[in-house]
Design a protein around this motif. Sequence first.
Motif, PDB file in Angstrom:
ATOM      1  N   VAL A  25       0.642  -0.999   0.044  1.00 37.60           N
ATOM      2  CA  VAL A  25      -0.214   0.089  -0.090  1.00 37.60           C
ATOM      3  C   VAL A  25       1.208   1.598   0.057  1.00 37.60           C
ATOM      4  O   VAL A  25       1.823   1.052  -0.133  1.00 37.60           O
ATOM      5  N   GLU A  26       0.182   2.618  -0.101  1.00 37.19           N
ATOM      6  CA  GLU A  26       0.807   4.034  -0.204  1.00 37.19           C
ATOM      7  C   GLU A  26       1.639   3.718   1.128  1.00 37.19           C
ATOM      8  O   GLU A  26       1.107   3.781   2.314  1.00 37.19           O
ATOM      9  N   GLY A  27       3.069   4.396   1.793  1.00 34.15           N
ATOM     10  CA  GLY A  27       3.442   4.266   3.119  1.00 34.15           C
ATOM     11  C   GLY A  27       4.086   3.322   2.931  1.00 34.15           C
ATOM     12  O   GLY A  27       5.298   3.620   4.048  1.00 34.15           O
ATOM     13  N   ALA A  28       4.365   2.296   2.133  1.00 33.27           N
ATOM     14  CA  ALA A  28       4.826   1.291   2.991  1.00 33.27           C
ATOM     15  C   ALA A  28       6.863   1.463   2.351  1.00 33.27           C
ATOM     16  O   ALA A  28       6.381   1.745   1.728  1.00 33.27           O
ATOM     17  N   PRO A  29       7.178  -0.133   3.335  1.00 30.01           N
ATOM     18  CA  PRO A  29       8.443   0.731   2.714  1.00 30.01           C
ATOM     19  C   PRO A  29       8.893   0.416   1.108  1.00 30.01           C
ATOM     20  O   PRO A  29       8.894  -0.948   0.940  1.00 30.01           O
ATOM     21  N   PRO A  30       9.486   0.775   0.552  1.00 32.96           N
ATOM     22  CA  PRO A  30      10.477   0.810  -1.078  1.00 32.96           C
ATOM     23  C   PRO A  30      10.550  -0.252  -0.957  1.00 32.96           C
ATOM     24  O   PRO A  30      11.674  -0.533   0.623  1.00 32.96           O
ATOM     25  N   ALA A  31      11.307  -1.583  -1.979  1.00 34.14           N
ATOM     26  CA  ALA A  31      11.949  -2.453  -2.312  1.00 34.14           C
ATOM     27  C   ALA A  31      13.564  -1.427  -2.689  1.00 34.14           C
ATOM     28  O   ALA A  31      13.494  -1.507  -3.935  1.00 34.14           O
ATOM     29  N   THR A  32      14.867  -0.921  -1.761  1.00 32.55           N
ATOM     30  CA  THR A  32      15.621  -0.676  -1.886  1.00 32.55           C
ATOM     31  C   THR A  32      16.975  -1.045  -1.690  1.00 32.55           C
ATOM     32  O   THR A  32      16.584  -2.007  -0.491  1.00 32.55           O
ATOM     33  N   LEU A  33      18.501  -0.549  -2.195  1.00 34.40           N
ATOM     34  CA  LEU A  33      19.016  -1.000  -1.030  1.00 34.40           C
ATOM     35  C   LEU A  33      19.422  -0.894  -0.106  1.00 34.40           C
ATOM     36  O   LEU A  33      19.541  -1.831   1.434  1.00 34.40           O
ATOM     37  N   TRP A  34      18.911   0.335   0.667  1.00 35.22           N
ATOM     38  CA  TRP A  34      18.762   0.488   2.267  1.00 35.22           C
ATOM     39  C   TRP A  34      17.769  -0.210   3.409  1.00 35.22           C
ATOM     40  O   TRP A  34      18.283  -0.621   3.644  1.00 35.22           O
ATOM     41  N   THR A  35      16.485  -0.482   2.212  1.00 36.21           N
ATOM     42  CA  THR A  35      15.713  -1.299   3.539  1.00 36.21           C
ATOM     43  C   THR A  35      15.412  -2.515   3.868  1.00 36.21           C
ATOM     44  O   THR A  35      15.224  -3.335   4.565  1.00 36.21           O
ATOM     45  N   ARG A  36      16.843  -3.400   2.357  1.00 35.85           N
ATOM     46  CA  ARG A  36      17.020  -4.351   2.909  1.00 35.85           C
ATOM     47  C   ARG A  36      18.131  -4.766   3.563  1.00 35.85           C
ATOM     48  O   ARG A  36      17.951  -5.509   4.234  1.00 35.85           O
TER      49      ARG A  36
END
Length: 273
Positions: A25-36
Amino acid sequence: MAAESVKETSSIAPLLAPAPVEAPVEGAPPATLWTRLHFFWFVGVGLLSTLLIAPLQVITHRFRPTAANFKKWARRWAGMILRACGWRVVWEDRARLSPGQPCLFVANHQCALDILVLSHALPYPFGFVAKAELERVPVLGWAMRHSASLFIDRNNPRRSLESLRLAGERIRQGHPVLLFPEGTRGYRPELRPFKKGAFLLAVEAGVPLIPVVICDSYRCLDERRMVSRPGTIRVVIGEPVPTEGLRRRHLATLMDTVQARMQAMLREAGNHA
């Protein structure tokens, strides 16, 4: 909690239990190197904290087999992980319960982070009513068996009813428990439909329901997608909803009342974030 299959073998498994992956949903963490990277940092910190705290909780439980002792160690466990991962929890207590007051907490369930948030933020001793699969999780299941928590086997109706009966007795003795009436994690701000187990338990025990809402944990963690990020989570502990004099025929009305109140509390908390 949902009766999902726990496939992981580590003590952090209940925080990472698989769930059907829907579009975020909108506002959820995006899938990026940082969030991984942040997610795997969270996993490592969670493992270390569990290995450190669980044995201490079990040892002290032998001398103080109380919900207060479990709460003390659970709060320390959760606080270590929350601080290390940059998760700040702010909370408001509107319930103002008396010490030892029998009650049943019901909370929304946005993601696995909610376990940590509630362990840290709720200022009252309580035990979780957890799915039976968690009892087999190394270290954590061992610690929960030596606590005020109860396990429910949703695949065995007889054992499930016996667990609810024991939960009712424990509540009446002044040892509150907490359930997630949605039955699964929502990964969104809106509430999913409620299941009746928590409300039946409250009516049978004759104790008030305490609605608790967690706002924005879904913005900080999505264990299905293995992403997370620092952030602030708000918790509001609502005013008690009495059940005295209610019978099973009143369950639908009680569920609608509590769900409407919790949805209103979520909107209010979101507007004040």
